[in-house]
Motif scaffolding. Sequence first.
Motif, short mmCIF file in Angstrom:
data_model
loop_
_atom_site.label_atom_id
_atom_site.label_comp_id
_atom_site.label_asym_id
_atom_site.label_seq_id
_atom_site.Cartn_x
_atom_site.Cartn_y
_atom_site.Cartn_z
N ASN A 1 8.02 -1.11 2.53
CA ASN A 1 6.92 -1.91 2.90
C ASN A 1 7.30 -3.38 3.01
O ASN A 1 6.99 -3.94 4.03
CB ASN A 1 5.76 -1.72 1.87
N THR B 1 -1.45 4.87 2.70
CA THR B 1 -2.08 4.43 3.87
C THR B 1 -1.77 5.63 5.01
O THR B 1 -0.83 6.50 4.63
CB THR B 1 -1.42 3.23 4.47
N LYS C 1 0.62 -1.42 10.71
CA LYS C 1 1.26 -0.39 10.04
C LYS C 1 0.29 0.53 9.09
O LYS C 1 0.21 1.58 9.14
CB LYS C 1 2.37 -0.80 9.29
N ASP C 2 -0.42 -0.20 8.38
CA ASP C 2 -1.12 0.32 7.28
C ASP C 2 -2.63 0.72 7.66
O ASP C 2 -3.54 1.16 6.83
CB ASP C 2 -1.34 -0.46 6.14
N ARG D 1 0.99 -1.20 0.00
CA ARG D 1 -0.02 0.02 0.16
C ARG D 1 0.94 1.36 0.03
O ARG D 1 1.96 1.46 0.83
CB ARG D 1 -0.89 0.04 1.01
N TRP E 1 2.15 6.04 5.41
CA TRP E 1 3.02 6.85 4.60
C TRP E 1 2.46 8.44 4.65
O TRP E 1 3.21 9.05 4.44
CB TRP E 1 2.74 6.55 3.19
N ASP F 1 -5.70 2.30 -2.27
CA ASP F 1 -4.81 3.49 -2.56
C ASP F 1 -5.40 4.26 -3.58
O ASP F 1 -6.61 3.86 -3.93
CB ASP F 1 -3.53 2.70 -3.26
#
Length: 527
Positions: free
Chosen positions: A37, A7, A320-321, A4, A10, A415
């Motif tokens: 990633n 997200t 994380k995402d 991704r 990021w 995304d």
Amino acid sequence: MINRLDTIFWAYFNEYIKKDSSQIFKKINNDLKEKVNEIYDVTYYSLFQFQLWKNESLINIEPEKYTEISNYIIENYKELFTFTFQDKNVESKFKEIDEIQKSFIKEVIEEFVLNHIIKTSFISSEDISQNYYWNFASLCALTSKFEYDINFKNDKESKYYYSIVYPFLITMVMIDVLKPADMVDKIKKVFTRKNISEAYKKGRELSSEEKEWLAPTIQFLKNEDELNAFILNFKKDNWENINIKQKFKIIHELSKITTIFLRDNLKNISVISEGDEVYEALYAYLPLFLSSSKEQGKINIKTFDGALKTVHSMCPINQKDFNPAWTIKHSKKFKEYKKIKFRAEKLMDFVARVRYSTYYMEMVNKTKRNNGVLGDCLISFKKVGIVKTMNFYSEIDGKFEFNYKNVKFKSINLDTKNFQKLLTKADRFEEIADYNSQMSIMLKILSLTITIDPKAPKTFEYSWETLIKYYIIAFGPYKKNMMSYTYKDLELIEFKINKLLTQYKKLQQKEKVIDSIGVLYKLQHFK
């Protein structure tokens, strides 16, 4: 959620690295994002394998361990990548790791990834979530990450074996230690003489050493009075009055029986012994799943007689995402979010339920391997959703046969470019006919979520519109200084789905879309 690029992680990446002087982060493009990633996800999985290698719970990551960890990951990168993604269609960005790539991976791990994991992914044994769905998903995640031990490979057979802790963890999943009121019933359904006999007859022949080790357990199973007395330990009233160490010991006794179901992928079932090494590897995680009260947040360190302390452990789920706490904080920056009304606690619960349902199906698929007895039990516990509604499996003579694959959490990828496709006009069922379209994935994830757990529809007001809203908020695209979607975008997506629901009513072959639009159609007409 593979690679991704838009997200919440990021959106704030620059803030994570603003104090970092490393040259590799000076120019952030898609290629760098994809590499970071991959390294992040591989590192996250690797830290659990590192614990197996060291045979100890990772209660913190001290800077002096960074080099040892990064070296371990680089030396085993190919295997760790394979087990992280478990998908032959996913290709590594580092196919041939030369010295330059080793240096790059090492720098990303030591300068960024480990620091980020330390700050965001360690939880205290006294700060345990009260959300059942999140806790069960975490138990499944831990079980999955500790399923195989990549540190010990049979080179002659090119085979990896289950880890020493896997029988214990899968036993906790099977009996659902997070619902003490149901444990006795599940034990009686899983560990029946018929199931044990069936598993015992199938698979590899046990060695004389294994038979000798298992003999007392077999004898114990034959003594009905002893067996019933043992099962009473799992009765809710009894369970809640014993400490974590005692709970561990009786689950470990039960896991000895579980090894019969798993023996094809256990090098030697007697390796779990009397549980000392299993405890040493898992002790930091036990309070997350076995605490009956906040007072049980402390655990004996390393051994049964170790000092009683509060400990930290690494969250089994890599957030994380899709970290809802970060999403909530981010959403407060923009006025547009005031139009998209949502409640923070409900967003947390939604994410937990999605993770619960997708992890449950992952456990089903894993345990359907080999003799499949454990997998059949998990399916039977959720038969209405998995078999009768979603039709993932068919029941034939008391066994469950695979029909077609279910959607996986890692398929979610909203995304910006994919989100825009959700807003684009499509012909009739074109989008949901495409298994890989994000519209299809979204509808299947939501359908799975509300069928695996019968309480989910009521929680979200029996409203598919509400489910769509929370899905977009939880997993949608994010940019730091702008809204990546608006209230009007949500309305447009709702309009498209409404149109599909209208068309579904006239569709002849409804069974082809039952796992996507069909379930939402039933929900709509349940109101």
